[in-house]
Design a protein around this motif. Structure first.
Motif, PDB file in Angstrom:
ATOM      1  N   ARG A  35       0.849  -1.189   0.000  1.00 16.75           N
ATOM      2  CA  ARG A  35       0.000   0.000   0.000  1.00 16.75           C
ATOM      3  C   ARG A  35       0.888   1.243   0.000  1.00 16.75           C
ATOM      4  NH1 ARG A  35      -3.704  -0.200   5.020  1.00 16.75           N
ATOM      5  NH2 ARG A  35      -4.621  -1.933   3.874  1.00 16.75           N
ATOM      6  N   HIS A  56       1.549  -2.729   5.799  1.00 15.43           N
ATOM      7  CA  HIS A  56       1.294  -2.733   4.351  1.00 15.43           C
ATOM      8  C   HIS A  56       2.267  -1.786   3.634  1.00 15.43           C
ATOM      9  CE1 HIS A  56      -2.384  -5.135   4.024  1.00 15.43           C
ATOM     10  NE2 HIS A  56      -2.822  -4.557   5.121  1.00 15.43           N
ATOM     11  N   ASP A  63      -3.920  -8.678   2.959  1.00 12.72           N
ATOM     12  CA  ASP A  63      -5.316  -8.921   3.333  1.00 12.72           C
ATOM     13  C   ASP A  63      -5.918  -9.933   2.366  1.00 12.72           C
ATOM     14  OD1 ASP A  63      -5.062  -6.832   5.207  1.00 12.72           O
ATOM     15  OD2 ASP A  63      -5.667  -5.353   3.710  1.00 12.72           O
ATOM     16  N   ASP A 110      -9.488  -7.599  12.846  1.00 14.17           N
ATOM     17  CA  ASP A 110      -9.252  -7.372  11.413  1.00 14.17           C
ATOM     18  C   ASP A 110      -8.866  -8.724  10.802  1.00 14.17           C
ATOM     19  OD1 ASP A 110      -8.730  -6.292   8.939  1.00 14.17           O
ATOM     20  OD2 ASP A 110      -6.922  -5.206   9.541  1.00 14.17           O
ATOM     21  N   HIS A 113      -6.409  -9.639   7.777  1.00 12.92           N
ATOM     22  CA  HIS A 113      -5.046  -9.092   7.794  1.00 12.92           C
ATOM     23  C   HIS A 113      -4.023 -10.071   8.409  1.00 12.92           C
ATOM     24  CE1 HIS A 113      -2.165  -5.672   8.228  1.00 12.92           C
ATOM     25  NE2 HIS A 113      -1.756  -6.363   9.282  1.00 12.92           N
TER      26      HIS A 113
HETATM   27 ZN   LIG Z   1      -4.359  -5.299   6.328  1.00  6.34          ZN
END
Ligand SMILES: [Zn+2]
Length: 118
Positions: A35, A56, A63, A110, A113
Motif C-alpha cells: 500500500r 502494508h 489482506d 481485522d 489481515h
Molecule cells: Zn491489512
C-alpha cells in the motif's frame, strides 16, 4: 536481517498460508498487499485505518477474502485456525483477528489481515 530479506521471508510464508487455507476448505482471494503512503493517508482520513505505521507500507502485510463452502466470510471463528497457523510460521507473525496473540476474540478485529511485525 534487512527489510528486503524479511519481505522475502514474509512472501514465502504467505504462500504456505494460502496452501494451508485451501487444504482446510477455506478458499482465498487477494485483497491488498503493498500500500502506498497516499493510499494509507486516505484510509486514515476516512477512518478505515488509525495509523500511518501500517505494515502494508513495508510490504509486510496482506489482506485476504475467505470463502467457506463458496460463501464469503470474515468470521473470527471461521478464520481462527488459519490465523493460528500464520502465527506458527514465524515468531514475528501476527494475525489481525488476534493482534495480541491471546487466542481470544477481543479488541479491534481485522480478520483479513496477516502481517510480519518486525
Ligand atoms: Zn491489512
Amino acid at each position: 536481517m534487512g527489510l528486503s530479506q524479511h519481505q522475502r521471508e514474509f512472501t514465502l510464508n504467505v504462500s504456505k498460508l494460502i496452501q494451508f487455507a485451501f487444504s482446510k476448505g477455506i478458499e482465498l482471494t487477494f485483497g491488498e498487499a503493498y500500500r502506498t503512503r497516499e493510499q494509507q493517508l486516505l484510509y486514515v482520513q476516512s477512518g478505515k485505518s488509525k495509523t500511518m505505521n501500517s505494515n502494508h507500507l513495508r510490504r509486510l502485510a496482506v489482506d485476504f477474502n475467505f470463502f467457506k463452502n463458496g460463501n464469503l466470510t470474515y468470521k473470527f471463528e471461521d478464520i481462527k485456525e488459519i490465523g493460528d497457523y500464520w502465527e506458527s510460521l514465524h515468531p514475528k507473525n501476527r494475525w489481525g483477528g488476534d493482534w495480541n496473540k491471546n487466542d481470544i476474540k477481543d479488541g479491534f478485529i481485522d480478520t483479513p489481515h496477516f502481517e510480519m511485525n518486525i
